[in-house]
Design an enzyme around this catalytic site. Structure first.
Site, PDB file in Angstrom:
ATOM      1  N   ASP A  63      35.560  30.263  71.470  1.00 50.03           N
ATOM      2  CA  ASP A  63      34.371  30.603  72.244  1.00 50.03           C
ATOM      3  C   ASP A  63      33.930  31.997  71.835  1.00 50.03           C
ATOM      4  OD1 ASP A  63      32.421  30.241  74.391  1.00 50.03           O
ATOM      5  OD2 ASP A  63      33.543  31.807  75.443  1.00 50.03           O
ATOM      6  N   GLU A  93      31.523  26.180  68.982  1.00 54.50           N
ATOM      7  CA  GLU A  93      30.259  25.802  69.593  1.00 54.50           C
ATOM      8  C   GLU A  93      29.113  26.135  68.639  1.00 54.50           C
ATOM      9  OE1 GLU A  93      28.016  26.269  73.914  1.00 54.50           O
ATOM     10  OE2 GLU A  93      29.607  27.657  73.336  1.00 54.50           O
ATOM     11  N   CYS A  99      40.040  18.685  85.522  1.00 52.67           N
ATOM     12  CA  CYS A  99      39.540  17.470  86.182  1.00 52.67           C
ATOM     13  C   CYS A  99      38.147  17.065  85.728  1.00 52.67           C
ATOM     14  CB  CYS A  99      39.556  17.660  87.702  1.00 52.67           C
ATOM     15  SG  CYS A  99      38.365  18.902  88.305  1.00 52.67           S
ATOM     16  N   CYS A 109      40.115  20.508  91.998  1.00 55.12           N
ATOM     17  CA  CYS A 109      41.561  20.515  91.738  1.00 55.12           C
ATOM     18  C   CYS A 109      42.220  21.845  92.058  1.00 55.12           C
ATOM     19  CB  CYS A 109      41.833  20.131  90.288  1.00 55.12           C
ATOM     20  SG  CYS A 109      41.155  21.288  89.070  1.00 55.12           S
ATOM     21  N   ASP A 163      35.861  32.366  79.831  1.00 60.17           N
ATOM     22  CA  ASP A 163      35.858  32.250  78.376  1.00 60.17           C
ATOM     23  C   ASP A 163      36.975  31.343  77.862  1.00 60.17           C
ATOM     24  OD1 ASP A 163      33.663  33.966  78.203  1.00 60.17           O
ATOM     25  OD2 ASP A 163      34.943  35.739  78.207  1.00 60.17           O
TER      26      ASP A 163
END
Length: 404
Positions: free
Chosen positions: A183, A267, A329, A348, A355
């Site tokens: 990231d 990304e 989740c 959850c 990040d």
């Protein structure tokens, strides 16, 4: 072993006579590029079409025989033809929507030219057509493989460089069988799915005051005077130091990542869109920081180093909500703001570092995409979903990369 193309860049030290010849080369290449770019623009505006490389190369032969343009014969003909090829490529990239419209070249930004054939390096000197003697270079490492072409350039600070393109046999680095999600950020330059970070050194901020002072002095001087030229050189040197510092760090970071991981998920950021001013909205206040981080050039380094070493880079769709999605989740936090660096999933109860959570999600999505490409009909990937940092306290430890 695999065949790869590698570029070696060396500093050049031409003598006074050679600098004059180089100046003629830079000027001639700039003239040819601008002349035929203007021709293409004129033709397109008048007819909706313009000449391609073949017709312009034929016209170049006639131009060299025209009275007043005989000085073009002093330049290596293949170098001038290569300039037309570069223009043709730039024009096609624009119409393929992969680049902006070609710009006219300016002497203020230095200059460059390419010698595609009959060039070689020997005993610390490069030899190219039209030069009586070799041009001295600082050969700080051995050049492997066969020389394919050379590109000579001059920086705004007046330094000469040669980039030597070679074709050689390369031994890829050892595989590690490890995967990682990356990231890109501003607080830290890169955050991995393992919770490690690479520092964002903020070079623009480091040189900002020094640069502002130098530019202020430049603005007060008479343009094109000796004092103005001397101060312009000082400003250019600051810009050069800033760019070199950033590039050096990016090479270290990219080399370390490629060395440690075989599959790298990133990304696909729209950096340009992040920086641009949107309609009805003020320009992004983070534009300077985004530009300073240099995400695009860092990703480009990771990609070419990965390809050279038979590693895999997977780009995840830029609209994938990596920061907002709980990696445990799958619950999506639509109310997550940019200022929220930590958040807790109400489904959850998992506490997330923004990040690191994004990096883990990028890894999972990247592996899913990779699995879909390799397995026809498979849309789900079950591996990598449990890849998480061992503890919150270890998530942001600083990672000092090593050279590849």
């Amino acid at each position: 072993m695999k065949t790869v193309y590698r570029t070696y860049k060396f500093r050049m030290y031409p003598n006074a006579e050679q600098r004059q010849v180089l100046a003629r080369y830079f000027g001639s290449v700039r003239f040819i590029y601008n002349h035929y770019l203007a021709e293409r623009k004129r033709q397109y505006e008048e007819t909706g079409r313009s000449d391609g490389y073949a017709r312009q190369a034929k016209d170049l032969v006639s131009l060299k025989r025209t009275e007043g343009f005989e000085w073009l014969k002093e330049i290596n003909s293949q170098t001038l033809q290569q300039t037309l090829m570069h223009l043709d490529t730039a024009y096609k990239n624009f119409f393929n929507h992969t680049a902006d419209f070609p710009k006219f070249k300016s002497r203020k930004r230095g200059g460059s030219f390419t010698v595609p054939q009959f060039c070689y390096l020997e005993n610390g000197y490069i030899h190219i057509p039209k030069f009586k003697e070799g041009l001295k270079v600082k050969e700080h490492r051995n050049v492997k493989g066969a020389v394919r072409s050379m590109t000579i350039s001059i920086t705004p600070t007046g330094k000469y460089y040669v980039s030597i393109l070679t074709e050689e046999q390369h031994e890829p680095i050892a595989r590690t069988n490890q995967s990682v999600g990356l990231d890109m950020g501003l607080k830290s330059l890169v955050i991995t799915s393992e919770g490690e970070t690479y520092d964002n050194n903020r070079y623009t901020k480091k040189y900002e005051q020094k640069l502002a002072t130098a530019q202020k002095h430049l603005a007060r001087k008479q343009k094109d005077s000796n004092g103005w030229e001397e101060q312009r050189m000082k400003v250019a040197k600051i810009h050069e130091s800033l760019a070199n510092s950033r590039k050096d760090w990016q090479h270290k970071v990219s080399a370390d990542i490629v060395k440690r991981y075989d599959t790298i998920c990133i990304e696909d950021l729209g950096v340009k869109q992040m920086e641009e001013k949107k309609k009805g909205v003020k320009k992004n206040r983070l534009s300077k920081s985004i530009s300073d981080a240099g995400w695009s050039s860092l990703v480009a380094m990771i990609v070419y180093k990965a390809e050279m070493n038979d590693k895999t880079v997977v780009k995840v769709d830029r609209y994938y909500p990596s920061s907002k999605t709980c990696n445990v989740c799958g619950w999506k936090n639509d109310s997550l703001a940019l200022s929220d660096r930590n958040w807790t999933c109400p489904q959850c109860g998992t506490k997330h570092d923004r990040d690191v959570n994004a990096a883990v999600n990028i890894l999972g999505e990247g592996l899913r995409v990779l699995n879909c490409k390799s397995s026809v009909g498979t849309v789900d990937y079950t591996g990598g979903g449990s890849v998480r940092p061992t503890s919150v306290g270890n998530r942001l430890r600083s990672q000092k990369p090593t050279n590849l």
